[in-house]
Design a protein around this motif. Sequence first.
Motif, PDB file in Angstrom:
ATOM      1  N   ILE A 186       0.282 -10.911  -2.979  1.00 47.73           N
ATOM      2  CA  ILE A 186       0.175  -9.593  -2.351  1.00 47.73           C
ATOM      3  C   ILE A 186       0.761  -8.517  -3.264  1.00 47.73           C
ATOM      4  CG2 ILE A 186       0.985  -8.165  -0.442  1.00 47.73           C
ATOM      5  CD1 ILE A 186      -1.229 -10.089   0.341  1.00 47.73           C
ATOM      6  N   ALA A 187       1.925  -8.796  -3.851  1.00 50.36           N
ATOM      7  CA  ALA A 187       2.558  -7.835  -4.756  1.00 50.36           C
ATOM      8  C   ALA A 187       1.662  -7.552  -5.958  1.00 50.36           C
ATOM      9  CB  ALA A 187       3.915  -8.359  -5.212  1.00 50.36           C
ATOM     10  N   GLY A 188       1.038  -8.596  -6.503  1.00 51.98           N
ATOM     11  CA  GLY A 188       0.154  -8.424  -7.648  1.00 51.98           C
ATOM     12  C   GLY A 188      -1.055  -7.566  -7.320  1.00 51.98           C
ATOM     13  N   PHE A 189      -1.674  -7.832  -6.175  1.00 56.49           N
ATOM     14  CA  PHE A 189      -2.834  -7.037  -5.757  1.00 56.49           C
ATOM     15  C   PHE A 189      -2.438  -5.584  -5.495  1.00 56.49           C
ATOM     16  CE2 PHE A 189      -5.215 -11.005  -4.255  1.00 56.49           C
ATOM     17  CZ  PHE A 189      -6.078 -10.959  -5.337  1.00 56.49           C
ATOM     18  N   SER A 190      -1.269  -5.395  -4.888  1.00 54.24           N
ATOM     19  CA  SER A 190      -0.793  -4.046  -4.604  1.00 54.24           C
ATOM     20  C   SER A 190      -0.591  -3.265  -5.897  1.00 54.24           C
ATOM     21  CB  SER A 190       0.517  -4.111  -3.814  1.00 54.24           C
ATOM     22  OG  SER A 190       1.059  -2.822  -3.640  1.00 54.24           O
ATOM     23  N   PHE A 191       0.085  -3.888  -6.845  1.00 53.30           N
ATOM     24  CA  PHE A 191       0.327  -3.263  -8.143  1.00 53.30           C
ATOM     25  C   PHE A 191      -0.999  -2.920  -8.821  1.00 53.30           C
ATOM     26  CE2 PHE A 191       1.185  -3.102 -12.636  1.00 53.30           C
ATOM     27  CZ  PHE A 191       2.455  -2.526 -12.732  1.00 53.30           C
ATOM     28  N   ALA A 192      -1.947  -3.849  -8.783  1.00 56.50           N
ATOM     29  CA  ALA A 192      -3.235  -3.640  -9.451  1.00 56.50           C
ATOM     30  C   ALA A 192      -4.034  -2.522  -8.794  1.00 56.50           C
ATOM     31  CB  ALA A 192      -4.038  -4.938  -9.434  1.00 56.50           C
ATOM     32  N   SER A 193      -3.992  -2.422  -7.468  1.00 53.83           N
ATOM     33  CA  SER A 193      -4.770  -1.401  -6.768  1.00 53.83           C
ATOM     34  C   SER A 193      -4.284   0.002  -7.109  1.00 53.83           C
ATOM     35  CB  SER A 193      -4.715  -1.625  -5.255  1.00 53.83           C
ATOM     36  OG  SER A 193      -3.396  -1.461  -4.761  1.00 53.83           O
ATOM     37  N   VAL A 194      -2.963   0.172  -7.166  1.00 50.00           N
ATOM     38  CA  VAL A 194      -2.412   1.485  -7.517  1.00 50.00           C
ATOM     39  C   VAL A 194      -2.681   1.811  -8.981  1.00 50.00           C
ATOM     40  CG1 VAL A 194      -0.313   2.852  -7.676  1.00 50.00           C
ATOM     41  CG2 VAL A 194      -0.644   1.312  -5.756  1.00 50.00           C
ATOM     42  N   SER A 195      -2.504   0.827  -9.844  1.00 50.35           N
ATOM     43  CA  SER A 195      -2.745   1.038 -11.275  1.00 50.35           C
ATOM     44  C   SER A 195      -4.198   1.432 -11.528  1.00 50.35           C
ATOM     45  CB  SER A 195      -2.404  -0.236 -12.057  1.00 50.35           C
ATOM     46  OG  SER A 195      -1.051  -0.583 -11.892  1.00 50.35           O
ATOM     47  N   ALA A 196      -5.126   0.784 -10.826  1.00 47.36           N
ATOM     48  CA  ALA A 196      -6.545   1.100 -10.996  1.00 47.36           C
ATOM     49  C   ALA A 196      -6.847   2.512 -10.510  1.00 47.36           C
ATOM     50  CB  ALA A 196      -7.394   0.082 -10.243  1.00 47.36           C
ATOM     51  N   ALA A 197      -6.268   2.906  -9.367  1.00 49.55           N
ATOM     52  CA  ALA A 197      -6.509   4.252  -8.835  1.00 49.55           C
ATOM     53  C   ALA A 197      -6.004   5.316  -9.795  1.00 49.55           C
ATOM     54  CB  ALA A 197      -5.840   4.400  -7.476  1.00 49.55           C
ATOM     55  N   MET A 198      -4.854   5.064 -10.401  1.00 54.03           N
ATOM     56  CA  MET A 198      -4.296   6.036 -11.348  1.00 54.03           C
ATOM     57  C   MET A 198      -5.096   6.066 -12.644  1.00 54.03           C
ATOM     58  SD  MET A 198      -0.188   5.533 -10.910  1.00 54.03           S
ATOM     59  CE  MET A 198       0.634   5.998  -9.385  1.00 54.03           C
ATOM     60  N   ALA A 199      -5.512   4.904 -13.122  1.00 50.97           N
ATOM     61  CA  ALA A 199      -6.269   4.840 -14.377  1.00 50.97           C
ATOM     62  C   ALA A 199      -7.607   5.559 -14.247  1.00 50.97           C
ATOM     63  CB  ALA A 199      -6.485   3.393 -14.785  1.00 50.97           C
ATOM     64  N   LEU A 200      -8.192   5.509 -13.046  1.00 49.93           N
ATOM     65  CA  LEU A 200      -9.492   6.146 -12.812  1.00 49.93           C
ATOM     66  C   LEU A 200      -9.360   7.558 -12.248  1.00 49.93           C
ATOM     67  CD1 LEU A 200     -11.323   3.068 -11.242  1.00 49.93           C
ATOM     68  CD2 LEU A 200     -11.563   3.939 -13.577  1.00 49.93           C
ATOM     69  N   ASP A 201      -8.103   8.072 -12.196  1.00 43.98           N
ATOM     70  CA  ASP A 201      -7.838   9.415 -11.661  1.00 43.98           C
ATOM     71  C   ASP A 201      -8.311   9.563 -10.220  1.00 43.98           C
ATOM     72  OD1 ASP A 201      -6.613  10.305 -13.972  1.00 43.98           O
ATOM     73  OD2 ASP A 201      -8.482  11.025 -14.846  1.00 43.98           O
ATOM     74  N   LEU A 202      -8.202   8.494  -9.449  1.00 43.25           N
ATOM     75  CA  LEU A 202      -8.589   8.531  -8.038  1.00 43.25           C
ATOM     76  C   LEU A 202      -7.351   8.752  -7.167  1.00 43.25           C
ATOM     77  CD1 LEU A 202     -11.132   5.554  -8.026  1.00 43.25           C
ATOM     78  CD2 LEU A 202     -11.630   8.004  -8.211  1.00 43.25           C
ATOM     79  N   TYR A 203      -6.577   9.767  -7.497  1.00 45.83           N
ATOM     80  CA  TYR A 203      -5.316  10.004  -6.814  1.00 45.83           C
ATOM     81  C   TYR A 203      -5.447  10.236  -5.309  1.00 45.83           C
ATOM     82  CZ  TYR A 203      -3.309  10.381 -11.487  1.00 45.83           C
ATOM     83  OH  TYR A 203      -2.905  10.117 -12.760  1.00 45.83           O
ATOM     84  N   PRO A 204      -6.495  10.922  -4.830  1.00 45.06           N
ATOM     85  CA  PRO A 204      -6.609  11.119  -3.374  1.00 45.06           C
ATOM     86  C   PRO A 204      -6.731   9.820  -2.577  1.00 45.06           C
ATOM     87  CG  PRO A 204      -7.995  12.700  -4.524  1.00 45.06           C
ATOM     88  CD  PRO A 204      -7.516  11.719  -5.553  1.00 45.06           C
TER      89      PRO A 204
END
Length: 266
Positions: A201-219
């Motif tokens: 769960i921690a790994g998926f959580s970290f990856a989801s936020v990292s992906a949103a930031m990398a793609l500039d999907l901040y909203p």
Amino acid sequence: MASGLIQPRQTSSGAWRNWIKQGLELVSRKWPAWITVMTACCLASGYANVAEPIAEYLTLAVGFNLAVTVDHEADWTGMASRFASLLRDAVIFAVQVGIFVFLVTIPLNMAITNSKAALGAAENNRTFTAELAKAQSQSSVSNPLARVYEKSGNHLIEWAMVLPVGLGFLYPLRSLGAGFIRALVYGQHGAALNRNSLLVIAGFSFASVSAAMALDLYPLIPLIQGFWMAVNYVMFRDIFLGISENRRVQARTAARFTRIGMISVK
């Protein structure tokens, strides 16, 4: 909990799959409430400044409370009443733990502040090209809001890092009446029994936020944050209360078995 009767249990090795499934079901239900509440939490965290630890733990507690509310209430009136009744505990918890964390991390915060000041002074001594200055001025409107969402995303990353040591269970255990030390011990015990699933769960959580930031999907950060807070509730409920399914899912299952029983009787 006050009498110490509730003990964590070891769930199945693939429990994380069910946690994600149940979390998705909770967020998809009453999704306008999730977006509204978690966006407000993101904005509060982004502009909290020195009160950032308080805002961070308030987000955790409020997200947990919203999951409880959505799981137990079907209509908006009932949701509003239950959520309001749980808000006081969330605020008290956030202030108590947030101030404690702030005091403990003062030396670290001072070091970070001094480092930023030094970097800022170095940047001021550099000569920027006219094109770069123009680009910065054009993005001056969107940058502050992006930083707010990024800070909230960083809070979720911090939650992902402390989850495997049981700190994600601190608020619900405290709200059930456990003292601070006992809540820490119980939380660590529950995490130790389910370490593998919590790490997933921690790994998926970290990856989801990292992906949103990398793609500039901040909203999307508030919705992502709401989802993982719902998962945190589902995990706690499963590990400490032995309830693996949402109330609506349980009701559907019970109704299905009732229909099967009626058919077999006929």
